[in-house]
Design a protein around this motif. Structure first.
Motif, PDB file in Angstrom:
ATOM      1  N   THR A 185      45.187  40.043  41.873  1.00  0.00           N
ATOM      2  CA  THR A 185      44.318  41.221  41.847  1.00  0.00           C
ATOM      3  C   THR A 185      45.076  42.436  41.336  1.00  0.00           C
ATOM      4  OG1 THR A 185      42.918  40.430  43.661  1.00  0.00           O
ATOM      5  CG2 THR A 185      42.952  42.803  43.272  1.00  0.00           C
ATOM      6  N   PHE A 186      46.302  42.619  41.819  1.00  0.00           N
ATOM      7  CA  PHE A 186      47.124  43.745  41.368  1.00  0.00           C
ATOM      8  C   PHE A 186      47.380  43.664  39.862  1.00  0.00           C
ATOM      9  CE2 PHE A 186      51.339  45.599  40.519  1.00  0.00           C
ATOM     10  CZ  PHE A 186      51.077  46.918  40.887  1.00  0.00           C
ATOM     11  N   LEU A 187      47.731  42.485  39.364  1.00  0.00           N
ATOM     12  CA  LEU A 187      48.019  42.336  37.937  1.00  0.00           C
ATOM     13  C   LEU A 187      46.766  42.572  37.091  1.00  0.00           C
ATOM     14  CD1 LEU A 187      50.469  39.284  37.846  1.00  0.00           C
ATOM     15  CD2 LEU A 187      50.958  41.715  38.136  1.00  0.00           C
ATOM     16  N   LYS A 188      45.620  42.130  37.576  1.00  0.00           N
ATOM     17  CA  LYS A 188      44.372  42.386  36.846  1.00  0.00           C
ATOM     18  C   LYS A 188      44.039  43.871  36.812  1.00  0.00           C
ATOM     19  CE  LYS A 188      42.015  37.947  37.513  1.00  0.00           C
ATOM     20  NZ  LYS A 188      40.828  37.268  38.106  1.00  0.00           N
ATOM     21  N   LYS A 243      41.593  47.769  45.717  1.00  0.00           N
ATOM     22  CA  LYS A 243      40.456  46.948  45.330  1.00  0.00           C
ATOM     23  C   LYS A 243      40.172  46.006  46.486  1.00  0.00           C
ATOM     24  CE  LYS A 243      37.336  45.211  42.480  1.00  0.00           C
ATOM     25  NZ  LYS A 243      36.224  46.018  41.924  1.00  0.00           N
ATOM     26  N   GLU A 244      39.031  46.170  47.130  1.00  0.00           N
ATOM     27  CA  GLU A 244      38.742  45.408  48.334  1.00  0.00           C
ATOM     28  C   GLU A 244      37.603  44.431  48.107  1.00  0.00           C
ATOM     29  OE1 GLU A 244      39.849  47.927  52.150  1.00  0.00           O
ATOM     30  OE2 GLU A 244      38.406  49.023  50.908  1.00  0.00           O
ATOM     31  N   TYR A 245      37.803  43.218  48.615  1.00  0.00           N
ATOM     32  CA  TYR A 245      36.768  42.204  48.653  1.00  0.00           C
ATOM     33  C   TYR A 245      36.477  41.905  50.124  1.00  0.00           C
ATOM     34  CZ  TYR A 245      38.473  41.516  43.870  1.00  0.00           C
ATOM     35  OH  TYR A 245      38.862  41.705  42.575  1.00  0.00           O
ATOM     36  N   GLY A 246      35.660  40.917  50.381  1.00  0.00           N
ATOM     37  CA  GLY A 246      35.405  40.530  51.755  1.00  0.00           C
ATOM     38  C   GLY A 246      36.574  39.778  52.373  1.00  0.00           C
ATOM     39  N   SER A 247      36.532  39.613  53.686  1.00  0.00           N
ATOM     40  CA  SER A 247      37.523  38.819  54.419  1.00  0.00           C
ATOM     41  C   SER A 247      38.950  39.297  54.191  1.00  0.00           C
ATOM     42  CB  SER A 247      37.407  37.328  54.044  1.00  0.00           C
ATOM     43  OG  SER A 247      36.114  36.859  54.271  1.00  0.00           O
ATOM     44  N   ARG A 248      39.164  40.610  54.109  1.00  0.00           N
ATOM     45  CA  ARG A 248      40.488  41.232  54.006  1.00  0.00           C
ATOM     46  C   ARG A 248      41.192  40.915  52.692  1.00  0.00           C
ATOM     47  NH1 ARG A 248      42.572  43.235  58.653  1.00  0.00           N
ATOM     48  NH2 ARG A 248      44.699  42.906  57.916  1.00  0.00           N
ATOM     49  N   ARG A 249      40.480  40.407  51.700  1.00  0.00           N
ATOM     50  CA  ARG A 249      41.108  40.114  50.423  1.00  0.00           C
ATOM     51  C   ARG A 249      41.171  41.367  49.566  1.00  0.00           C
ATOM     52  NH1 ARG A 249      38.312  37.309  47.179  1.00  0.00           N
ATOM     53  NH2 ARG A 249      40.082  36.608  45.922  1.00  0.00           N
ATOM     54  N   GLY A 250      42.045  41.314  48.534  1.00  0.00           N
ATOM     55  CA  GLY A 250      42.215  42.445  47.643  1.00  0.00           C
ATOM     56  C   GLY A 250      43.529  43.139  47.920  1.00  0.00           C
ATOM     57  N   ILE A 251      43.656  44.401  47.468  1.00  0.00           N
ATOM     58  CA  ILE A 251      44.855  45.189  47.740  1.00  0.00           C
ATOM     59  C   ILE A 251      44.441  46.565  48.238  1.00  0.00           C
ATOM     60  CG2 ILE A 251      46.221  43.962  45.999  1.00  0.00           C
ATOM     61  CD1 ILE A 251      46.009  46.529  44.287  1.00  0.00           C
ATOM     62  N   TYR A 274      51.660  41.153  51.255  1.00  0.00           N
ATOM     63  CA  TYR A 274      50.995  40.334  52.273  1.00  0.00           C
ATOM     64  C   TYR A 274      49.685  40.994  52.652  1.00  0.00           C
ATOM     65  CZ  TYR A 274      50.218  37.596  56.504  1.00  0.00           C
ATOM     66  OH  TYR A 274      49.675  36.758  57.455  1.00  0.00           O
ATOM     67  N   GLU A 275      48.602  40.234  52.555  1.00  0.00           N
ATOM     68  CA  GLU A 275      47.251  40.699  52.874  1.00  0.00           C
ATOM     69  C   GLU A 275      46.943  42.047  52.224  1.00  0.00           C
ATOM     70  OE1 GLU A 275      46.333  40.450  57.033  1.00  0.00           O
ATOM     71  OE2 GLU A 275      46.178  38.253  56.938  1.00  0.00           O
ATOM     72  N   GLY A 276      47.289  42.141  50.939  1.00  0.00           N
ATOM     73  CA  GLY A 276      46.902  43.301  50.153  1.00  0.00           C
ATOM     74  C   GLY A 276      47.801  44.508  50.263  1.00  0.00           C
ATOM     75  N   HIS A 277      48.871  44.416  51.029  1.00  0.00           N
ATOM     76  CA  HIS A 277      49.774  45.558  51.207  1.00  0.00           C
ATOM     77  C   HIS A 277      51.149  45.234  50.628  1.00  0.00           C
ATOM     78  CE1 HIS A 277      47.102  47.865  53.856  1.00  0.00           C
ATOM     79  NE2 HIS A 277      46.775  46.718  54.401  1.00  0.00           N
ATOM     80  N   LEU A 278      51.751  46.222  49.974  1.00  0.00           N
ATOM     81  CA  LEU A 278      53.134  46.093  49.533  1.00  0.00           C
ATOM     82  C   LEU A 278      54.011  46.371  50.747  1.00  0.00           C
ATOM     83  CD1 LEU A 278      55.076  45.625  47.175  1.00  0.00           C
ATOM     84  CD2 LEU A 278      54.983  48.081  46.700  1.00  0.00           C
TER      85      LEU A 278
END
Length: 245
Positions: free
Chosen positions: A45-48, A12-20, A207-211
């Motif tokens: 984000t992951f839990l949602k 799930k990606e948002y702007g500015s490198r956010r999300g997972i 960290y920054e969306g990565h496990l």
């Protein structure tokens, strides 16, 4: 042993490198899994995503062998959760609120409501209006609602926020008892490293969306390093990779 939760390339990606991004995680019966990472790492984000509150851009989530995109009710029937700040009807009492929650599940007796109120330390204030509760008391009530239906998996997002020392100790003992006596599994998202070190048998660093790294706490500690040291080293490696990219 089959996993009770399995995510495959969950993104799930948002702007500015956010999300997972492409997050693969398996949770097994009896696991108390700590999801560790800085603010904005993608934990919430992951839990949602695994509770179906938001939809992934790609990838899948299976709960108790049910893909929640197709069989949401089946997958979620054994799950309790507390994600971000709980939203209450402040004009109700704690007792009235849990009676309302109980209506969504079959056959929850008043004795069960009494038990969870005692477990989270709210029995004496069960008749007080929620609007008069402190942040920590509301956090306890949200935890009570999550454990009320005796789920097999409980998903908690920063559950000790707002709790004082006594409340944090209560929480730790409650998680340990439910895990040991009932075989309840947990995913607990937090940036409180020392709490997770005491609570969890497995840890995942995000960290920054990565496990970035997973492991059993007992094995990580055998390397004569604290969990904090493992975490800091992994974050430094990630930052170095980003600088070279």
């Amino acid at each position: 042993m089959n996993p009770i939760l399995e995510t495959s390339d969950l993104t799930k990606e948002y702007g500015s490198r956010r999300g997972i991004r492409e997050m693969n995680l398996q949770l097994y019966p009896g696991d108390v899994y700590g999801l560790l990472g800085p603010n904005g790492a993608g934990k919430t984000t992951f839990l949602k995503l695994i509770t179906g509150l938001i939809r992934p851009d790609r990838g899948s989530v299976a709960l108790f062998n049910a893909n929640i995109a197709d069989h949401y009710a089946q997958g979620m029937q054994h799950v309790g959760s507390m994600i971000e700040s709980a939203d209450f009807h402040d004009f109700l009492t704690a007792w009235q609120y849990l009676k309302l929650v109980a209506r969504f599940y079959p056959h929850i007796p008043d004795q069960r409501i009494e038990r969870v109120l005692e477990d989270v330390g709210l029995w004496k204030v069960r008749k007080d209006k929620i609007k008069n509760y402190s942040t920590g008391m509301k956090q306890k009530l949200a935890l009570a609602a999550a454990i009320l239906p005796e789920p097999k998996l409980i998903i908690l997002d920063e559950p000790t926020n707002g709790l004082d020392i006594e409340g944090t100790v209560m929480f730790r003992k409650l998680i340990a008892r439910l895990s040991e006596e009932s075989g309840t599994s947990f995913i607990i998202s937090s940036h409180m490293i020392h709490e997770l070190e005491q609570l969890c048998n497995r840890i995942g660093i995000v960290y920054e969306g990565h496990l970035r790294k997973e492991g059993y706490v007992s094995q990580l500690l055998q390397a004569n390093q604290s969990l904090e040291q493992h975490y800091i080293e992994e974050i430094q490696v990630a930052k170095g990779e980003n600088n070279r990219a």
